[in-house]
Design an enzyme around this catalytic site. Structure first.
Site, mmCIF file in Angstrom:
data_model
loop_
_atom_site.group_PDB
_atom_site.id
_atom_site.type_symbol
_atom_site.label_atom_id
_atom_site.label_comp_id
_atom_site.label_asym_id
_atom_site.label_seq_id
_atom_site.Cartn_x
_atom_site.Cartn_y
_atom_site.Cartn_z
ATOM 1 N N ASP A 292 64.937 -17.764 81.976
ATOM 2 C CA ASP A 292 63.495 -17.746 82.169
ATOM 3 C C ASP A 292 62.921 -19.164 82.187
ATOM 4 O OD1 ASP A 292 60.578 -16.800 81.740
ATOM 5 O OD2 ASP A 292 61.695 -14.924 81.718
ATOM 6 N N HIS B 213 56.460 -17.005 78.909
ATOM 7 C CA HIS B 213 57.172 -15.807 79.354
ATOM 8 C C HIS B 213 58.510 -15.622 78.638
ATOM 9 C CE1 HIS B 213 58.983 -13.186 82.622
ATOM 10 N NE2 HIS B 213 57.781 -12.662 82.510
ATOM 11 N N SER C 211 58.651 -7.129 82.841
ATOM 12 C CA SER C 211 59.147 -8.285 82.089
ATOM 13 C C SER C 211 59.371 -7.928 80.635
ATOM 14 C CB SER C 211 58.144 -9.437 82.164
ATOM 15 O OG SER C 211 58.333 -10.204 83.299
#
Length: 649
Positions: free
Chosen positions: A184, A225, A402
């Protein structure tokens, strides 16, 4: 079937030459060493970034005077490199777009300051949110908000609609000895809820080319994220900080690779093969742009890394790749995403806390199972996925597929602690057998639950249901590895056909599933691929259905109203279905190609269909204890179905 045939078809979808980077993929003449690579780089003005995929003669070179990205290839530097006598071949690396899934602008985010436990409750969350301390439950401040771990009906959810994680914990399984890599935008490994479980030795930053994958802070928190995904898996228990991870005693590694203008095939490949003997699970919550127009997937080097990973990773047991199915909503189809639709990855969709699909969920026949990403009451602070955040803070508004993929990775980490001998295919079989329908349903009633020819219940939106950590751990403890996997090119139609709005195209392949070829015979299905080449006046208006000999119909391509392509179509695109898992593959397979539009001028040209079957020759569950049928009743159903459809071995 040659593996190169599988790997090369995707390059037809790459818009080649539009963007190039300052990196080169360099092949040296044999024999080659790191020293010879350094010599070539020094003599040509380059530097060596790394060896590529453990190949003795492949390296990634970098040129500091070349722009990071450009629309013009650097021919002068390229010629100098090719002219060196030790260089066999070199290619300037192309760049392309990859997007995080589930990210929302800051105005829609919800954050909670770093709280600490006290007898009066959790500061900042109000009296109604106080935790009643129970020694059997985590004492972490946000645990009561983690409805995906323990759904008590909070945030208007359905009681007990969760991952059944507490059942796994009650068996003493918490993820010990398992490492999940978060591919990520980095991990805030200094966060007090993550630092204890951070695996530095298995982490790397491919954006900065150093071993410190710390996220680059921005005012809009865009690079939160990866940190949030990591917290869902391995946030520490009972430390008075944020919540608790699904596998709170497991380790997380950071592979920073998304925080750059363009992705490259070599970076993806390097991340998916990094430290593959020590990393058990690779979790990815990103992919091609979820705009309902894009048809894209992994390039050749990434496919090579994934194939090597499932064959060689974890010391031969196979790396486990978990993929978020996509956030393009009903206007997109995750079978147009070559990562999520790969048989080597486990594609995970999401459900809300009341059992419906979220508005952003994509559906497709390659989805294996589901976890959770949002409460239905999206406006409520309680409705998102609670996890850690940047700057040592916490959030209750992580969302999208996600959020779903890391939850699945956490459940798989629990299964691996229960049985470290589980292979990559075993994990898929465990997922199929132990996932539950529970309260999952399609609110629009377009996709019903269906039972396939092997007695397994599936849904086009949710796969085989929501993951059940408790049952997966119970079964994993007694699991016996499934038989060897085989593949069969079951048939091919290579002929041009025209079709239009008024007349669908129906094609059939009658196959014996390579019955006479012991090296390729398939008796019990796992994955089925339909490699299809088709063009139309509007690509998004095409829908396709694949029907098995046992009568199971999979929608392998749904209507994509935003996809207005009229020139490229699909070329050998591998539409994949998991819906025929366990079935007898012999007999007539039917492919239906049709338009989902009222435009009378719509027309299409179909040119190829190759049917490829993957599965086993012997019954996959014969060696499992009959006592497991009490835990997973559908195991008994599929075993009886298999017994009634015996094959000549």
């Amino acid at each position: 079937m040659k593996i190169t045939w599988i790997l090369l078809f995707l390059c037809e979808y790459v818009v080649c030459g539009k963007i190039v980077t300052n990196q080169w993929h360099v092949h040296l003449h044999d024999p080659a060493t790191q020293e010879s690579a350094n010599k070539v780089a020094q003599e040509t003005g380059f530097s060596v970034l790394r060896n590529h995929l453990n190949s003795p003669n492949e390296f990634v070179f970098h040129h500091k005077t070349v722009p990071h990205v450009s629309s013009v290839p650097s021919w002068s530097q390229h010629k100098v490199l090719l002219a060196h006598h030790l260089v066999k071949n070199a290619k300037q690396v192309e760049g392309f777009l990859r997007r995080k899934r589930g990210y929302k602008p800051i105005k829609k985010q919800g954050r909670v300051p770093l709280p600490t436990i006290n007898k009066k409750g959790i500061p900042g969350l109000g009296e109604s949110d106080n935790i009643k301390v129970d020694l059997k439950l985590p004492t972490d401040p946000l645990f009561s908000k983690e409805w995906y771990i323990r759904n008590t009906g909070q945030a208007d959810g359905v009681k007990d609609l969760d991952l059944n994680v507490l059942s796994a914990w009650a068996q003493g399984i918490t993820g010990k000895g398992v490492t999940t890599a978060i591919m990520d935008d980095g991990i805030d490994y200094l966060h007090p809820d993550l630092s204890k479980n951070y695996n530095a030795e298995s982490s790397y930053d491919f954006s900065s080319n150093d071993p410190y994958p710390f996220p680059r802070y921005t005012d809009d928190w865009f690079n939160s994220h990866g940190t949030r995904c990591a917290g869902e898996i391995s946030a520490e228990r009972d430390n008075g900080i944020c919540g608790v991870g699904v596998a709170y005693d497991s380790k997380i590694a950071g592979l920073r690779m998304l925080d750059q203008p363009y992705m490259t095939d070599l970076i993806e490949a390097a991340a998916m093969s990094y430290d593959r003997d020590n990393i058990d699970i690779y979790s990815a919550s990103w992919g091609p742009t979820d705009d309902g127009r894009t048809v894209d997937g992994p390039r050749n080097e990434t496919m090579r890394a994934i194939v090597e990973g499932v064959n060689k990773g974890r010391k031969g047991k196979g790396s486990i790749y978990v993929w978020a199915s996509g956030d393009g909503g009903a206007a997109d189809d995750c079978n147009c995403d070559g990562y999520a639709a790969s048989m080597w990855t486990i594609s995970i969709n999401s459900a809300t806390n009341d059992g419906e699909t979220a508005s952003y969920d994509e559906s497709c026949s390659s989805t294996l199972a589901s976890t959770f990403s949002n409460g239905k009451a999206w406006f409520s602070l309680d409705a998102g996925v609670g996890t850690v955040d940047l700057y040592g803070q916490c959030t209750l508004h992580h969302s999208g597929t996600s959020a779903a993929a890391p939850e699945a990775a956490g459940v798989f980490a629990l299964a691996l602690e229960a049985n470290s001998n589980i292979g990559w295919r075993d994990m898929q079989h465990l997922t199929v057998l132990t996932s539950k329908r529970n309260h999952l349903h399609d609110r629009d009633r377009r996709h019903n639950w269906t039972i396939n020819g092997a007695g397994l219940e599936f849904n086009h939106l949710f796969g085989y249901g929501v993951l059940d950590a408790g049952d997966m751990v119970r079964v994993a403890k007694k699991w016996v590895n499934v038989p060897e996997r085989f593949h069969c090119i079951a048939g091919q139609i290579d002929k041009r056909y025209r079709f239009n709005v008024t007349k669908a195209l129906i094609l059939e392949i009658d196959t014996d599933a390579c019955k006479s070829d012991i090296g390729h015979r398939v008796n019990y299905l796992e994955h089925v691929q339909a490699f299809v080449s088709v063009k139309s006046s509007r690509r998004g208006d095409i829908t396709m259905f694949l029907t098995s000999p046992m009568g199971t119909t999979s929608m392998i391509l749904s209507h994509r109203p935003k996809d207005d392509d009229s020139t490229r179509g699909f070329t050998k695109w591998p539409f994949m279905t998991t819906h025929t898992w366990g079935e007898n593959p012999r007999g007539k397979w039917k492919l239906t190609v049709m338009f989902d539009t009222k435009d009378p001028l719509s027309q299409g040209i179909f040119s190829e269909w190759v049917l490829v079957l993957h599965g086993t020759q012997s019954r996959p569950y014969d060696k499992l204890s009959s006592s497991l049928e009490k835990i997973i009743p559908k195991l008994g159903v599929v075993k009886r179905q298999h017994a009634s459809n015996r094959f000549s071995q």
